[in-house]
Motif scaffolding. Structure first.
Motif, mmCIF file in Angstrom:
data_model
loop_
_atom_site.group_PDB
_atom_site.id
_atom_site.type_symbol
_atom_site.label_atom_id
_atom_site.label_comp_id
_atom_site.label_asym_id
_atom_site.label_seq_id
_atom_site.Cartn_x
_atom_site.Cartn_y
_atom_site.Cartn_z
ATOM 1 N N LEU A 1 0.808 -1.220 0.000
ATOM 2 C CA LEU A 1 0.000 0.000 0.000
ATOM 3 C C LEU A 1 0.842 1.271 0.000
ATOM 4 N N ASP A 2 2.028 1.209 0.603
ATOM 5 C CA ASP A 2 2.842 2.429 0.685
ATOM 6 C C ASP A 2 3.483 2.792 -0.657
ATOM 7 N N GLN A 3 3.263 1.963 -1.691
ATOM 8 C CA GLN A 3 3.828 2.267 -3.004
ATOM 9 C C GLN A 3 2.770 2.530 -4.076
ATOM 10 N N VAL A 4 1.538 2.115 -3.836
ATOM 11 C CA VAL A 4 0.542 2.184 -4.904
ATOM 12 C C VAL A 4 0.049 3.597 -5.217
ATOM 13 N N ASP A 5 0.268 4.546 -4.322
ATOM 14 C CA ASP A 5 -0.196 5.908 -4.562
ATOM 15 C C ASP A 5 0.949 6.906 -4.775
ATOM 16 N N VAL A 6 2.164 6.393 -4.904
ATOM 17 C CA VAL A 6 3.314 7.249 -5.195
ATOM 18 C C VAL A 6 3.178 7.821 -6.601
ATOM 19 N N LEU A 7 3.421 9.126 -6.764
ATOM 20 C CA LEU A 7 3.339 9.758 -8.081
ATOM 21 C C LEU A 7 4.404 9.162 -8.996
ATOM 22 N N LEU A 8 3.984 8.683 -10.169
ATOM 23 C CA LEU A 8 4.900 7.999 -11.082
ATOM 24 C C LEU A 8 5.642 8.989 -11.979
ATOM 25 N N PRO A 9 6.914 8.705 -12.301
ATOM 26 C CA PRO A 9 7.728 9.620 -13.120
ATOM 27 C C PRO A 9 7.142 9.881 -14.503
ATOM 28 N N GLY A 10 6.512 8.863 -15.095
ATOM 29 C CA GLY A 10 5.990 9.035 -16.459
ATOM 30 C C GLY A 10 4.554 9.511 -16.514
ATOM 31 N N ALA A 11 4.019 9.969 -15.387
ATOM 32 C CA ALA A 11 2.607 10.367 -15.340
ATOM 33 C C ALA A 11 2.331 11.549 -16.260
ATOM 34 N N ASN A 12 1.263 11.447 -17.011
ATOM 35 C CA ASN A 12 0.796 12.553 -17.848
ATOM 36 C C ASN A 12 -0.723 12.449 -17.876
ATOM 37 N N GLU A 13 -1.345 12.978 -16.839
ATOM 38 C CA GLU A 13 -2.781 12.782 -16.670
ATOM 39 C C GLU A 13 -3.584 13.450 -17.782
ATOM 40 N N GLU A 14 -3.056 14.545 -18.344
ATOM 41 C CA GLU A 14 -3.771 15.222 -19.424
ATOM 42 C C GLU A 14 -3.900 14.300 -20.632
ATOM 43 N N LEU A 15 -2.777 13.683 -21.029
ATOM 44 C CA LEU A 15 -2.810 12.751 -22.151
ATOM 45 C C LEU A 15 -3.595 11.491 -21.794
ATOM 46 N N ALA A 16 -3.452 11.040 -20.547
ATOM 47 C CA ALA A 16 -4.175 9.846 -20.117
ATOM 48 C C ALA A 16 -5.686 10.075 -20.198
#
Length: 333
Positions: A198-213
């Motif tokens: 659980l302590d890793q599942v909500d960590v902000l990911l380096p490749g995150a691009n929520e706009e494109l997602a």
């Protein structure tokens, strides 16, 4: 209703077969699936034939752990828009939630569920089989191996599952499971599952691009809207695409596969403002345009894939549809 799966997903199995020096074309032929559909955007295979495909692969590949090779035999394009959207997710939790939310893009069968166990400190993804038979070992292995690979690419760091479970027995090559997942493995379990801390599942990911997602999410939502169209015309289109290469698609055969009489199918299509012949010609025309624009496809091959017995017959039809010969259309594309 005949459930379907995105055809391009089976490129993963195609690559696995080649890795094991097996002829993938022969395996697809055994399942009566046209490999060319894997390269057509949006084309789909019947789920019952996909099941045959994996069974045939398991018979030919002697390694009981062959499904684990899915971890290195996939590419985002194999999973359509969803493949890229997963890799742009903000967190591991959102990656799994997006997978479940839009899994229908990949398969019309329900696929899994997520459960947060705060007492154990885990987020657990579990495979479910509510719309199709449980996966055989190789396919179950491939599903979890692909998911683990996707999560690790997103995480950009070492990611070790809290545990991984499989419903099948412990194979002689069990060491490969520990080598891939690098965590506790349980065989003969009630469910196939993958647990993350659980302590890793909500960590902000380096490749995150929520706009494109989110842009991808909108595209998938539009696609699902068309997929949810369960009209008789849409059902007929799917069967036409499946049987065109054999040249054996007729209104009688289509009606038989839909378990209704020919007369009833013709009446139902008429009520929807179309006919079998109109659907056949429209489907052929759309596929013909897509195929002709691909320089690596021979025109004679295209003719046969579309159910024409002669290239000259296909060329006349294509000119009637587009006003140009296939050669000129390709040159102008």
């Amino acid at each position: 209703m005949n459930l379907t799966k995105l055809a391009s997903v089976q490129l993963v199995l195609w690559n696995i077969c080649r890795q094991y020096n097996q002829d993938p074309e022969a395996i697809f032929q055994k399942a009566r699936l046209d490999p060319e559909l894997m390269y057509q955007p949006g084309a789909r295979y019947p789920l019952e034939k996909v099941a045959i495909l994996w069974e045939e692969a398991a018979e030919r590949i002697k390694d009981p752990c062959f499904g684990l090779a899915a971890a290195t035999c996939w590419h985002p394009t194999h999973f359509g828009t969803l493949g890229y959207a997963l890799l742009m997710s903000q967190s591991l939790r959102i990656t799994l939630e997006r997978l479940l939310r839009f899994h229908k893009v990949l398969s019309e069968a329900r696929f899994g569920k997520i459960h947060e166990d705060r007492e154990q400190g885990t987020l657990v993804f579990t495979l479910t089989y509510r719309d199709e038979k449980p996966y055989p070992p190789g396919r179950e292995d491939a599903a979890l191996a692909w998911i683990m690979s996707t999560l690790r690419i997103n995480f950009h760091h070492n990611l070790t599952p809290v545990f991984v479970t499989f419903t099948h027995g412990r194979p002689a090559c069990a060491g490969k499971y520990y080598e891939l997942f690098k965590g506790p493995i349980t065989f003969d379990a009630p469910t196939a599952a993958l647990a993350l801390p659980l302590d890793q599942v909500d960590v902000l990911l380096p490749g995150a691009n929520e706009e494109l997602a989110q842009f991808s999410d909108q595209a998938m939502s539009r696609y699902l809207a068309t997929l949810n169209d369960d009209s008789w015309a849409n059902r007929v289109r799917r069967l036409i695409m499946e049987h065109l290469p054999s040249g054996a698609i007729t209104v009688e055969k289509t009606a038989s596969e839909l378990h209704i009489s020919t007369r009833k199918l013709q009446r139902l299509l008429k009520e929807e403002g179309t006919t079998f012949l109109a659907l056949l010609n429209a489907t052929r025309m759309k596929l013909a345009k897509d195929y002709v624009q691909q320089d690596n496809m021979d025109l004679t091959e295209i003719a046969f894939l579309l159910g024409f017995s002669e290239l000259s017959t296909f060329s006349r039809s294509f000119k009637r549809w587009t006003g140009q010969s296939p050669v000129k259309y390709r040159q102008a594309a």
